[in-house]
Design a protein around this motif. Structure first.
Motif, PDB file in Angstrom:
ATOM      1  N   UNK A  18       1.003  -1.342  -0.164  1.00 54.08           N
ATOM      2  CA  UNK A  18       0.022   0.007   0.117  1.00 54.08           C
ATOM      3  C   UNK A  18       0.851   1.387  -0.106  1.00 54.08           C
ATOM      4  N   UNK A  19       0.552   2.292  -0.843  1.00 54.18           N
ATOM      5  CA  UNK A  19       1.036   3.327  -0.705  1.00 54.18           C
ATOM      6  C   UNK A  19       0.455   4.301   0.274  1.00 54.18           C
ATOM      7  N   UNK A  36       5.931  -1.521  -8.764  1.00 50.68           N
ATOM      8  CA  UNK A  36       4.619  -2.088  -9.490  1.00 50.68           C
ATOM      9  C   UNK A  36       3.683  -2.641  -8.599  1.00 50.68           C
ATOM     10  N   UNK A  37       3.963  -3.466  -7.775  1.00 45.69           N
ATOM     11  CA  UNK A  37       3.040  -4.210  -6.774  1.00 45.69           C
ATOM     12  C   UNK A  37       2.275  -3.183  -5.984  1.00 45.69           C
ATOM     13  N   UNK A  38       2.723  -2.098  -5.754  1.00 41.69           N
ATOM     14  CA  UNK A  38       1.974  -1.013  -4.909  1.00 41.69           C
ATOM     15  C   UNK A  38       1.013  -0.497  -5.935  1.00 41.69           C
ATOM     16  N   UNK A  39       1.502  -0.314  -7.382  1.00 48.57           N
ATOM     17  CA  UNK A  39       0.414   0.147  -8.261  1.00 48.57           C
ATOM     18  C   UNK A  39      -0.572  -0.536  -8.571  1.00 48.57           C
ATOM     19  N   UNK A  40      -0.136  -1.878  -8.760  1.00 47.22           N
ATOM     20  CA  UNK A  40      -1.184  -2.888  -9.149  1.00 47.22           C
ATOM     21  C   UNK A  40      -2.377  -3.225  -7.797  1.00 47.22           C
ATOM     22  N   UNK A  41      -1.702  -2.861  -6.766  1.00 44.78           N
ATOM     23  CA  UNK A  41      -2.925  -3.450  -5.668  1.00 44.78           C
ATOM     24  C   UNK A  41      -3.840  -1.886  -5.497  1.00 44.78           C
ATOM     25  N   UNK A  42      -3.604  -0.976  -5.969  1.00 47.26           N
ATOM     26  CA  UNK A  42      -4.262   0.252  -5.582  1.00 47.26           C
ATOM     27  C   UNK A  42      -5.106   0.618  -6.965  1.00 47.26           C
ATOM     28  N   UNK A  43      -6.466   0.264  -6.913  1.00 44.96           N
ATOM     29  CA  UNK A  43      -7.194   0.620  -8.403  1.00 44.96           C
ATOM     30  C   UNK A  43      -6.925   1.919  -9.012  1.00 44.96           C
TER      31      UNK A  43
END
Length: 274
Positions: A18-19, A36-43
């Motif tokens: 999470x950002x 990338x993982x933070x971006x992908x987890x946040x719609x």
């Protein structure tokens, strides 16, 4: 519940990456980069990251049309990669990954094998997958290969990568074309030696030891079939993880293994597509 064709849960069993609010604000302004993982987890972040792709219409010789989305790198000409979605369809997560591939120096084409809005429930995903005709999908992927191979900004090198449902279709693309490299993330690889006879591309596969369907038995059969078919240019990696371990939007996400699989994939494409 995961099957041979798809992973049917978006429920988180643990906290996703999470950002912070400040990181989100700065990212949306284009002022900072995030993993990338933070971006992908946040719609919201995933939508923003994938919003810069351009739509392209790809037509097969038989007249089938597919609207795909393409991300271009800063430096051209460049090698190219076909990205094949999970059973959900082409969504912001796949678009975000395509954008990341472009940042890494690839022309990234995110295909849409359904031609319909992506699903958000397992029932919707199952219906989309059931509506797809395998022969038409094969033609669309072959046309996608030709599109990238002959793209004016392409070096002529073409790879494919897919996840879950798309992982199996990444392998199918390698069987139907002259791909230079193919990556499979926990996709259906149940193929006989005869079915693998047309394979010429080097293959990398990422699989989870806890996956009950894309399991040791299936992958071992795949390796045996590869050997019987005389294929030697392949790498199989196992992770102490479950199906869909590389997807931060699902409860099976394993950040450490996802990063390792990403690094291995990047090195593999760098070797075979550069």
């Amino acid at each position: 519940m995961c099957t041979l064709d798809g992973c049917g849960s978006h429920e988180h069993l643990g906290p996703p990456p999470k950002a912070t609010d400040e990181e989100r604000r700065l990212f949306l302004k284009g002022a900072v980069a995030l993993p990338l993982a933070v971006i992908l987890a946040d719609p919201m972040l995933a939508h923003a990251a994938g919003s810069g792709l351009d739509k392209v219409t790809i037509t097969t010789p038989q007249g089938d049309e597919m609207v795909a989305e393409i991300a271009m790198p800063a430096t051209l000409p460049a090698p190219t990669v076909i990205l094949i979605h999970e059973w959900w369809g082409l969504n912001d997560q796949i678009r975000s990954v395509a954008a990341e591939y472009a940042k890494k120096g690839y022309i990234a084409l995110a295909v849409d094998l359904y031609g319909k809005p992506p699903a958000t429930t397992p029932q919707g995903a199952k219906a989309l997958m059931a509506s797809m005709k395998a022969d038409v999908a094969t033609r669309k992927l072959k046309a996608s290969y030709d599109f990238l191979k002959n793209h004016k900004d392409s070096t002529g090198k073409v790879g494919s990568v897919g996840w879950c449902f798309g992982g199996g279709w990444s392998l199918n693309t390698a069987l139907a074309t002259d791909l230079d490299a193919a990556v499979i993330y926990y996709g259906n690889v149940k193929k006989s030696a005869d079915q693998l006879a047309s394979l010429n591309a080097p293959v990398m596969g990422h699989f989870g030891t806890l996956d009950k369907n894309i399991n040791k038995g299936m992958v071992s059969y795949f390796e045996t079939s590869l050997k019987k078919a005389g294929k030697t240019d392949y790498q199989i990696f196992w992770y102490d993880a479950d199906h869909a371990f590389a997807n931060p939007t699902g409860g099976r996400y394993d950040g450490e293994d996802a990063m390792l699989a990403w690094e291995r994939t990047m090195a593999f494409f760098d070797e075979h597509l550069s």
